[in-house]
Write a protein that holds these residues in place. Structure first.
Motif, PDB file in Angstrom:
ATOM      1  N   SER A  28       0.832  -1.207   0.000  1.00 34.23           N
ATOM      2  CA  SER A  28       0.000   0.000   0.000  1.00 34.23           C
ATOM      3  C   SER A  28       0.866   1.256   0.000  1.00 34.23           C
ATOM      4  CB  SER A  28      -1.015  -0.020   1.150  1.00 34.23           C
ATOM      5  OG  SER A  28      -0.508   0.541   2.312  1.00 34.23           O
ATOM      6  N   CYS A  31       2.200   1.605  -3.484  1.00 35.25           N
ATOM      7  CA  CYS A  31       1.133   2.096  -4.374  1.00 35.25           C
ATOM      8  C   CYS A  31       0.987   3.620  -4.236  1.00 35.25           C
ATOM      9  CB  CYS A  31      -0.221   1.456  -4.009  1.00 35.25           C
ATOM     10  SG  CYS A  31      -0.440  -0.214  -4.627  1.00 35.25           S
ATOM     11  N   ALA A  45      -5.245   4.371  -4.154  1.00 33.88           N
ATOM     12  CA  ALA A  45      -4.076   3.502  -4.356  1.00 33.88           C
ATOM     13  C   ALA A  45      -3.706   2.815  -3.041  1.00 33.88           C
ATOM     14  CB  ALA A  45      -2.898   4.333  -4.872  1.00 33.88           C
ATOM     15  N   GLY A  49      -3.701  -1.320  -2.359  1.00 36.13           N
ATOM     16  CA  GLY A  49      -2.530  -2.037  -1.857  1.00 36.13           C
ATOM     17  C   GLY A  49      -2.841  -2.807  -0.583  1.00 36.13           C
ATOM     18  N   HIS A  52      -5.316  -5.939  -1.386  1.00 38.74           N
ATOM     19  CA  HIS A  52      -5.136  -6.806  -2.558  1.00 38.74           C
ATOM     20  C   HIS A  52      -4.999  -8.296  -2.225  1.00 38.74           C
ATOM     21  CE1 HIS A  52      -0.845  -6.873  -1.615  1.00 38.74           C
ATOM     22  NE2 HIS A  52      -0.681  -7.792  -2.546  1.00 38.74           N
ATOM     23  N   HIS A 112      -4.439  -8.608 -10.053  1.00 41.19           N
ATOM     24  CA  HIS A 112      -3.070  -8.385  -9.570  1.00 41.19           C
ATOM     25  C   HIS A 112      -2.163  -9.611  -9.700  1.00 41.19           C
ATOM     26  CE1 HIS A 112      -4.032 -10.175  -5.532  1.00 41.19           C
ATOM     27  NE2 HIS A 112      -2.736 -10.389  -5.496  1.00 41.19           N
ATOM     28  N   LEU A 122      -4.499   2.235 -12.138  1.00 44.79           N
ATOM     29  CA  LEU A 122      -4.399   1.597 -10.811  1.00 44.79           C
ATOM     30  C   LEU A 122      -4.073   0.101 -10.941  1.00 44.79           C
ATOM     31  CD1 LEU A 122      -4.510   1.947  -7.767  1.00 44.79           C
ATOM     32  CD2 LEU A 122      -6.952   1.430  -7.838  1.00 44.79           C
ATOM     33  N   ILE A 125      -0.357   0.121 -11.312  1.00 47.63           N
ATOM     34  CA  ILE A 125       0.312   0.534 -10.067  1.00 47.63           C
ATOM     35  C   ILE A 125       0.337  -0.631  -9.087  1.00 47.63           C
ATOM     36  CG2 ILE A 125      -0.053   1.963  -7.979  1.00 47.63           C
ATOM     37  CD1 ILE A 125      -0.781   4.302  -9.836  1.00 47.63           C
ATOM     38  N   LEU A 126      -0.789  -1.309  -8.908  1.00 49.81           N
ATOM     39  CA  LEU A 126      -0.840  -2.411  -7.933  1.00 49.81           C
ATOM     40  C   LEU A 126       0.014  -3.587  -8.389  1.00 49.81           C
ATOM     41  CD1 LEU A 126      -1.895  -3.691  -5.350  1.00 49.81           C
ATOM     42  CD2 LEU A 126      -3.938  -4.414  -6.592  1.00 49.81           C
ATOM     43  N   ALA A 129       3.608  -2.555  -7.828  1.00 41.16           N
ATOM     44  CA  ALA A 129       3.906  -2.377  -6.398  1.00 41.16           C
ATOM     45  C   ALA A 129       4.015  -3.721  -5.683  1.00 41.16           C
ATOM     46  CB  ALA A 129       2.818  -1.526  -5.735  1.00 41.16           C
TER      47      ALA A 129
END
Ligand SMILES: [Fe+2]
Ligand SMILES: [Fe+2]
Length: 199
Positions: A28, A31, A45, A49, A52, A112, A122, A125-126, A129
């Motif tokens: 997180s 993110c 975000a 994170g 997830h 993810h 997003l 990003i996830l 990350a």
């Protein structure tokens, strides 16, 4: 949303193992850093994170049973190699048990593990990350990927997918068709981008 995040942390801390919770916190924060870099709402975000891996408190066999019981469709490939399924089931849990309704967050959680073609900001990003977060220490390319993530998110996504696929192939593990489809999509997109840059 600040108080929602505190509540979310408490609930996840009570459900996940301590190492999984630490990983979720670290994802997180990563993110949030990527959201700052690429101009995405920070709190969304942060929530993506945190949440997830919310289904990771169950083993893969249980997740298959839960999906069947709740009529969540699973592909044959997911049934045979259910490690990827905690993403899809996690999105369901996030909505039903953590009351997260934001479609972008749910989408990012759902893809993810495998990625998918045409990921939104997003989602990317996830995905990135989850790979580069500070607690990870196994992959040999982590230093390079951590740097690349903040320079070119699409290239980092491509390289991480490529590395993951190579690793699975080397191990002789099954590759989920969605992972293969996502990689083919980004490989084509990367080739097109390079051709445009050349001309
Ligand atoms: Fe995961
Ligand atoms: Fe994770």
């Amino acid at each position: 949303m600040g108080s929602q995040i505190i509540k979310l942390r408490k609930k996840l801390n009570s459900k996940l193992s301590s190492s999984r919770y630490e990983h979720s916190l670290s994802v997180s924060f990563t993110c949030v850093c990527l959201a700052m870099r690429y101009g995405y709402p920070l709190e969304k975000a942060e929530v993506a994170g945190l949440i997830h891996d919310c289904a990771k408190c169950y083993d893969d066999g249980k997740i298959v049973k839960f999906c069947d019981k709740r009529h969540i469709p699973i592909s044959e490939a997911e049934r045979k190699a259910p490690a990827v399924l905690h993403a899809k089931y996690g999105a369901w849990l996030a909505k039903k048990q953590y009351h997260i309704d934001d479609e972008e967050i749910l989408s990012a959680v759902a893809c993810h593990t495998t990625g998918k073609p045409d990921m939104q900001l997003l989602d990317k990003i996830l995905y990135v990350a989850d790979y580069i977060e500070a607690r990870r220490d196994k992959a040999s390319n982590l230093t390079a990927m951590r740097k690349l993530a903040f320079e070119d998110l699409d290239e980092a996504l491509y390289q991480i997918m490529k590395g993951t696929l190579d690793y699975l192939k080397k191990k002789g593990s099954r590759v989920d068709p969605m992972t293969a489809e996502a990689f083919a999509y980004y490989e084509k997109q990367r080739k097109n981008k390079m051709q445009i840059q050349k001309s």
